[in-house]
Structures are given as structure tokens and as C-alpha cells.
Write a protein that holds these residues in place. Structure first.
Motif, PDB file in Angstrom:
ATOM      1  N   LEU A  21      -1.288  15.374   2.466  1.00 33.97           N
ATOM      2  CA  LEU A  21      -2.049  14.447   2.890  1.00 33.97           C
ATOM      3  C   LEU A  21      -2.669  13.154   1.545  1.00 33.97           C
ATOM      4  N   TRP A  22      -4.002  14.066   1.182  1.00 33.61           N
ATOM      5  CA  TRP A  22      -4.675  13.316   0.177  1.00 33.61           C
ATOM      6  C   TRP A  22      -3.913  13.134  -0.957  1.00 33.61           C
ATOM      7  N   LEU A  23      -2.944  14.340  -1.209  1.00 35.92           N
ATOM      8  CA  LEU A  23      -2.189  14.562  -2.290  1.00 35.92           C
ATOM      9  C   LEU A  23      -1.399  13.144  -2.976  1.00 35.92           C
ATOM     10  N   ILE A  24      -0.424  12.781  -1.758  1.00 33.16           N
ATOM     11  CA  ILE A  24       0.436  12.087  -1.108  1.00 33.16           C
ATOM     12  C   ILE A  24      -0.129  10.377  -1.904  1.00 33.16           C
ATOM     13  N   ALA A  25      -1.390  11.042  -0.485  1.00 30.44           N
ATOM     14  CA  ALA A  25      -1.925   9.466  -1.194  1.00 30.44           C
ATOM     15  C   ALA A  25      -2.664   9.282  -2.377  1.00 30.44           C
ATOM     16  N   ILE A  26      -2.422   9.799  -2.715  1.00 27.82           N
ATOM     17  CA  ILE A  26      -3.208   9.328  -4.507  1.00 27.82           C
ATOM     18  C   ILE A  26      -2.331   9.023  -5.509  1.00 27.82           C
ATOM     19  N   TRP A  27      -1.371   9.601  -5.376  1.00 31.69           N
ATOM     20  CA  TRP A  27       0.108   9.477  -5.754  1.00 31.69           C
ATOM     21  C   TRP A  27       0.525   8.712  -5.839  1.00 31.69           C
ATOM     22  N   PHE A  28       0.885   8.390  -4.494  1.00 34.29           N
ATOM     23  CA  PHE A  28       1.507   6.964  -4.021  1.00 34.29           C
ATOM     24  C   PHE A  28       0.219   5.348  -4.542  1.00 34.29           C
ATOM     25  N   GLY A  29      -1.314   5.713  -4.796  1.00 31.69           N
ATOM     26  CA  GLY A  29      -2.101   4.973  -5.086  1.00 31.69           C
ATOM     27  C   GLY A  29      -1.601   4.584  -6.473  1.00 31.69           C
TER      28      GLY A  29
END
Length: 58
Positions: A26-34
Motif C-alpha cells: 500500500l505504501w508503494l502504491i501510494a508513493i507511486w500514485f503521488g
């Protein structure tokens, strides 16, 4: 000579455990999306500046 206090150098079990895999994903996805959103904003600003300078494609 200095002595090392063993109580201060021990790492507690709670700090040593890694977070669950789904939390890391989830952190990986959040950082990518940001980063995608930030890149889109920067690209839009450049496009707006180029348009204001008269650099249009039509």
C-alpha cells in the motif's frame, strides 16, 4: 575504557518486526500514485507556460 550498557543496545521485538506485506505494498502504491500526480502537475504547468508564450501546436 567505556563500557556498553546492554539494556540500551538491545532492540525490542516490536521494533525488529517488519510491517505486513500488504502495508508495504500500500505504501508503494501510494508513493507511486503521488509521484504520478506530481508529474502531471509539473507537466501541466509547463504546458500552460508554453501556451502563454505562444507555443501552440494548432
Amino acid at each position: 575504557m567505556a563500557t556498553i550498557d546492554s539494556e540500551n543496545t538491545e532492540v525490542s521485538a516490536a521494533q525488529d518486526e517488519a510491517p505486513p506485506w500488504y502495508r508495504r505494498v500500500l505504501w508503494l502504491i501510494a508513493i507511486w500514485f503521488g509521484s504520478v500526480i506530481a508529474l502531471g502537475i509539473v507537466a501541466s504547468v509547463f504546458r500552460f507556460m508554453m501556451h502563454m508564450a505562444g507555443m501552440t501546436s494548432h
